[in-house]
Design a protein around this motif. Sequence first.
Motif, mmCIF file in Angstrom:
data_model
loop_
_atom_site.group_PDB
_atom_site.id
_atom_site.type_symbol
_atom_site.label_atom_id
_atom_site.label_comp_id
_atom_site.label_asym_id
_atom_site.label_seq_id
_atom_site.Cartn_x
_atom_site.Cartn_y
_atom_site.Cartn_z
ATOM 1 N N VAL A 161 46.715 29.472 62.562
ATOM 2 C CA VAL A 161 46.224 28.184 62.081
ATOM 3 C C VAL A 161 47.278 27.681 61.095
ATOM 4 C CG1 VAL A 161 44.383 27.005 60.820
ATOM 5 C CG2 VAL A 161 43.823 28.951 62.299
ATOM 6 N N SER A 162 47.704 26.454 61.264
ATOM 7 C CA SER A 162 48.764 25.951 60.387
ATOM 8 C C SER A 162 48.246 25.778 58.966
ATOM 9 C CB SER A 162 49.302 24.609 60.910
ATOM 10 O OG SER A 162 48.355 23.587 60.704
ATOM 11 N N GLU A 163 49.151 25.928 58.012
ATOM 12 C CA GLU A 163 48.785 25.722 56.607
ATOM 13 C C GLU A 163 48.284 24.303 56.398
ATOM 14 O OE1 GLU A 163 51.960 26.925 54.020
ATOM 15 O OE2 GLU A 163 51.660 29.050 54.479
ATOM 16 N N LYS A 164 48.861 23.367 57.109
ATOM 17 C CA LYS A 164 48.438 21.970 57.020
ATOM 18 C C LYS A 164 46.956 21.841 57.392
ATOM 19 C CE LYS A 164 49.223 17.755 59.572
ATOM 20 N NZ LYS A 164 50.056 17.118 60.584
ATOM 21 N N ASN A 165 46.540 22.521 58.448
ATOM 22 C CA ASN A 165 45.140 22.449 58.867
ATOM 23 C C ASN A 165 44.217 23.159 57.876
ATOM 24 O OD1 ASN A 165 45.596 20.889 61.120
ATOM 25 N ND2 ASN A 165 45.788 22.635 62.489
ATOM 26 N N LEU A 166 44.657 24.260 57.298
ATOM 27 C CA LEU A 166 43.850 24.937 56.287
ATOM 28 C C LEU A 166 43.645 24.027 55.077
ATOM 29 C CD1 LEU A 166 45.353 28.550 56.432
ATOM 30 C CD2 LEU A 166 43.157 27.781 57.364
ATOM 31 N N TRP A 167 44.713 23.347 54.665
ATOM 32 C CA TRP A 167 44.601 22.412 53.549
ATOM 33 C C TRP A 167 43.691 21.246 53.901
ATOM 34 C CZ3 TRP A 167 45.305 23.069 48.670
ATOM 35 C CH2 TRP A 167 46.260 23.971 48.215
ATOM 36 N N LEU A 168 43.825 20.727 55.109
ATOM 37 C CA LEU A 168 43.003 19.599 55.531
ATOM 38 C C LEU A 168 41.524 19.961 55.499
ATOM 39 C CD1 LEU A 168 43.006 16.700 56.590
ATOM 40 C CD2 LEU A 168 43.158 17.641 58.907
ATOM 41 N N LEU A 169 41.177 21.128 56.007
ATOM 42 C CA LEU A 169 39.782 21.579 55.970
ATOM 43 C C LEU A 169 39.285 21.685 54.529
ATOM 44 C CD1 LEU A 169 39.826 24.348 58.724
ATOM 45 C CD2 LEU A 169 38.567 22.177 58.806
ATOM 46 N N ALA A 170 40.115 22.241 53.665
ATOM 47 C CA ALA A 170 39.725 22.410 52.263
ATOM 48 C C ALA A 170 39.541 21.059 51.572
ATOM 49 C CB ALA A 170 40.770 23.245 51.526
ATOM 50 N N ILE A 171 40.449 20.142 51.810
ATOM 51 C CA ILE A 171 40.384 18.826 51.180
ATOM 52 C C ILE A 171 39.205 18.020 51.704
ATOM 53 C CG2 ILE A 171 41.576 16.601 51.029
ATOM 54 C CD1 ILE A 171 44.210 18.276 50.900
ATOM 55 N N MET A 172 38.898 18.157 52.972
ATOM 56 C CA MET A 172 37.824 17.369 53.588
ATOM 57 C C MET A 172 36.423 17.881 53.235
ATOM 58 S SD MET A 172 39.267 14.884 55.105
ATOM 59 C CE MET A 172 37.912 14.259 56.044
ATOM 60 N N GLY A 173 36.338 18.825 52.317
ATOM 61 C CA GLY A 173 35.028 19.293 51.876
ATOM 62 C C GLY A 173 34.868 20.801 51.908
ATOM 63 N N GLY A 174 35.830 21.505 52.447
ATOM 64 C CA GLY A 174 35.698 22.940 52.608
ATOM 65 C C GLY A 174 36.378 23.769 51.541
ATOM 66 N N GLY A 175 36.587 23.214 50.368
ATOM 67 C CA GLY A 175 37.284 23.942 49.315
ATOM 68 C C GLY A 175 36.597 25.229 48.903
ATOM 69 N N ILE A 176 35.278 25.216 48.863
ATOM 70 C CA ILE A 176 34.534 26.418 48.473
ATOM 71 C C ILE A 176 34.732 27.512 49.520
ATOM 72 C CG2 ILE A 176 32.231 27.380 48.024
ATOM 73 C CD1 ILE A 176 31.447 24.492 47.088
ATOM 74 N N GLY A 177 34.566 27.171 50.783
ATOM 75 C CA GLY A 177 34.739 28.147 51.858
ATOM 76 C C GLY A 177 36.160 28.641 51.972
ATOM 77 N N ALA A 178 37.117 27.743 51.763
ATOM 78 C CA ALA A 178 38.529 28.138 51.827
ATOM 79 C C ALA A 178 38.853 29.141 50.732
ATOM 80 C CB ALA A 178 39.427 26.910 51.719
ATOM 81 N N TYR A 179 38.365 28.865 49.522
ATOM 82 C CA TYR A 179 38.625 29.788 48.414
ATOM 83 C C TYR A 179 37.929 31.128 48.646
ATOM 84 C CZ TYR A 179 39.081 31.758 43.788
ATOM 85 O OH TYR A 179 39.376 32.608 42.749
ATOM 86 N N LEU A 180 36.668 31.090 49.052
ATOM 87 C CA LEU A 180 35.948 32.344 49.316
ATOM 88 C C LEU A 180 36.584 33.114 50.468
ATOM 89 C CD1 LEU A 180 32.236 31.182 48.888
ATOM 90 C CD2 LEU A 180 33.630 32.516 47.293
ATOM 91 N N GLY A 181 37.040 32.394 51.494
ATOM 92 C CA GLY A 181 37.719 33.041 52.622
ATOM 93 C C GLY A 181 39.029 33.681 52.197
ATOM 94 N N MET A 182 39.763 33.006 51.325
ATOM 95 C CA MET A 182 41.018 33.548 50.817
ATOM 96 C C MET A 182 40.765 34.872 50.095
ATOM 97 S SD MET A 182 43.707 31.803 48.168
ATOM 98 C CE MET A 182 42.561 31.983 46.813
ATOM 99 N N ILE A 183 39.724 34.895 49.260
ATOM 100 C CA ILE A 183 39.393 36.107 48.506
ATOM 101 C C ILE A 183 38.843 37.187 49.433
ATOM 102 C CG2 ILE A 183 37.927 37.044 46.668
ATOM 103 C CD1 ILE A 183 40.216 35.122 45.737
#
Length: 96
Positions: free
Chosen positions: A34-56
Amino acid sequence: MNELIISWIIFMSVWSFAAMGFDKKRAKKRGRRVSEKNLWLLAIMGGGIGAYLGMIFFKHKTRKTGFRIGFLLLAAIYILLIIFALGIDLSFINIA
């Protein structure tokens, strides 16, 4: 309207969490990522909580300072947005 905002954040957070897990799995198998661009897009579009929890949770992208700080800040923004959408009174917090 508040329910729609909260539902959107939950939906995008679940999607972002899953994308982080999928990308970590693909990284281990040296598959298409998954491209970093798409990960950022998901996080910016409302998925910041899930992105951070997924990272951890998946220990993925933790060496990249931009991801650590950016996803944490986005998670904080979306948590505050949920708090305001729920109408939770934060006046008990004394910031002096």
